[in-house]
Every structure is written in C-alpha cells, then in structure tokens.
Design an enzyme around this catalytic site. Structure first.
Site, PDB file in Angstrom:
ATOM      1  N   ILE A   1       0.870  -1.179   0.000  1.00  0.00           N
ATOM      2  CA  ILE A   1       0.000   0.000   0.000  1.00  0.00           C
ATOM      3  C   ILE A   1       0.906   1.228   0.000  1.00  0.00           C
ATOM      4  CG2 ILE A   1      -1.750   1.266   1.319  1.00  0.00           C
ATOM      5  CD1 ILE A   1      -2.768  -1.337   0.203  1.00  0.00           C
TER       6      ILE A   1
ATOM      7  N   HIS B   1      -6.518  -4.253 -10.589  1.00  0.00           N
ATOM      8  CA  HIS B   1      -6.942  -5.327  -9.686  1.00  0.00           C
ATOM      9  C   HIS B   1      -7.629  -6.404 -10.515  1.00  0.00           C
ATOM     10  CE1 HIS B   1      -8.031  -7.215  -5.932  1.00  0.00           C
ATOM     11  NE2 HIS B   1      -9.277  -7.288  -6.342  1.00  0.00           N
TER      12      HIS B   1
HETATM   13  C1  GRF Z   1      -2.067  -8.620 -11.682  1.00  0.00           C
HETATM   14  O1  GRF Z   1      -3.228  -9.383 -11.958  1.00  0.00           O
HETATM   15  C2  GRF Z   1      -2.379  -7.558 -10.664  1.00  0.00           C
HETATM   16  O2  GRF Z   1      -3.648  -6.959 -10.811  1.00  0.00           O
HETATM   17  C3  GRF Z   1      -2.356  -8.377  -9.402  1.00  0.00           C
HETATM   18  O3  GRF Z   1      -1.273  -9.283  -9.557  1.00  0.00           O
HETATM   19  C4  GRF Z   1      -1.031  -9.445 -10.951  1.00  0.00           C
HETATM   20  C5  GRF Z   1       0.366  -8.955 -11.231  1.00  0.00           C
HETATM   21  O4  GRF Z   1       0.732  -9.451 -12.472  1.00  0.00           O
HETATM   22  N1  GRF Z   1      -2.151  -7.536  -8.239  1.00  0.00           N
HETATM   23  P1  GRF Z   1       2.100  -8.922 -13.188  1.00  0.00           P
HETATM   24  O5  GRF Z   1       3.156  -8.810 -12.094  1.00  0.00           O
HETATM   25  O6  GRF Z   1       1.774  -7.587 -13.807  1.00  0.00           O
HETATM   26  O7  GRF Z   1       2.380  -9.992 -14.185  1.00  0.00           O
END
Ligand code: GRF
Length: 200
Positions: A91, A106
């Site tokens: 955060i 997300h």
């Molecule tokens: C994404 O789905 C993001 O929203 C979630 O974790 C994943 C990260 O994927 N918090 P990357 O590291 O961009 O491949």
C-alpha cells in the site's frame, strides 16, 4: 507522459506498457521501474528495455513511514506524470499518494473481491463473471475511484491460475488503453475526482 511503474512480481502489466510505449504515438513512456523486492521477473523486463530500476525493501527501513518517504523520493527522482502500480504488493503511503496521481490494477470487478486474493475469492464464491479493474489508488486497499473495468467469464474447469492468466490477458490491455487515454487526453486528478479531458 512520463510513467513510473511499480512491480512486485512477473511484470506482465509492465511489459504491456513497455511494448505500448515503443510506439511514439502512444504518448507515454516508462521512465523507471520500482520494486519492493529483488529477484523478480518484473525487474528483468525493465533491464531488457534499458529502463532505470530502483528497489526499496521495507525490511531495510526502521519504520513504515521511512520506507514510504524513501519510495516517494525514488519515484520523484524520475519526475513522473503518472505512477502505475502494476502488481505492486504494498500500500503506497501519503508521501507518494499526495505527490503523484497513482493508477492501480486489480484482477476482479471492484468493489467485489478486493485485496491480495481477488481471483481466489471470486472463484471460491462461485461467480460466473469476474474481470479486472483499473482505478486510482488511494490510502485504502483497492478503494480508489474506478476508471475502467472489463469482464472475464469463469469457466467450469478454471482453477485460480488459469482464471488469473485469462484475467491478466484482459487486464494488461485495459491498463494500456486507460493509461494511453489519460496521457493523450490530459486527464487531471484532483483528490478523488478525475477530470476527463484537459483542464481548460
Ligand atoms: C495482476 O493481476 C495484478 O492486478 C495483481 O497481480 C497481478 C500482477 O501481475 N495484483 P504482473 O506482475 O503484472 O504480471
């Protein structure tokens, strides 16, 4: 527009932004990549594109506040127009949130299934449709103003990994599209409101 992208993992969202910014008409380029840990593929992706990186590990700091300040300073060094938290698993504190507009992604349709296990929670709940959200980050967990969403159907034989991979393939496109619009259309952010279109 100058983007600083924050990652904690594989960096596929980052890669989509790196690929998009190869086209000068996209209007944004990744000027630095920050992480809260070493040894992740997201940092290798930055190195392969010759993009400066920085790593700020919470455990290297005596307090959370000092880490908040350190990461805000590292981001500021690169003078971003927009910070993109793409799979960044911390955060961001007030020093960053008050200094820059921050976009977050997300892998669920907020306000449903916020937090670190959105895909697992949606699957466990038994929803037939889930998706992904691009929003402004605020001091809460996945509570900022929603900018864009896209749906993804859940398949009978999905497990968390297959569903998350399918969501991520949609999510990276939504992120690239939203960032591109923000930069080209000159969106401005004032607290929780996003003013679409250049401030006249
Ligand atoms: C994404 O789905 C993001 O929203 C979630 O974790 C994943 C990260 O994927 N918090 P990357 O590291 O961009 O491949």
């Amino acid at each position: 527009g100058r983007l600083v992208v924050l990652v904690s993992g594989s960096g596929t969202n980052l890669q989509a932004l790196l690929d998009a910014s190869a086209d000068p008409s996209y209007g944004a380029r990744v000027v630095a990549v920050g992480a809260d840990r070493d040894g992740i593929e997201g940092l290798d992706r930055a190195r392969r594109s010759d993009v400066p990186i920085f790593v700020e590990r919470l455990k290297d700091y005596p307090t959370r506040e000092s880490w908040d300040l350190a990461i805000a300073r590292k981001i500021a060094d690169h003078e971003p127009d927009l910070v993109v938290s793409a799979g960044f698993m911390k955060i961001l504190g007030a020093p960053t949130l008050e200094a820059f507009p921050v976009l977050n992604t997300h892998p669920a349709l907020l306000p449903s299934f916020p937090g670190a296990h959105g895909v697992r929670d949606a699957l466990a709940y038994g929803v037939k449709v889930t998706g992904c959200t691009v929003m402004l980050a605020d001091a809460g967990v996945d509570t900022g103003p929603i900018l864009a969403q896209e749906t993804v159907l859940v398949r009978q034989d999905d497990d968390e990994s297959s569903l998350h991979e399918r969501i991520k393939s949609v999510e990276r496109g939504l992120l690239v599209e939203t960032v591109g619009r923000m930069v080209r259309e000159g969106w401005t952010v004032n607290g929780r409101t996003v003013i679409i279109g250049g401030a006249s």
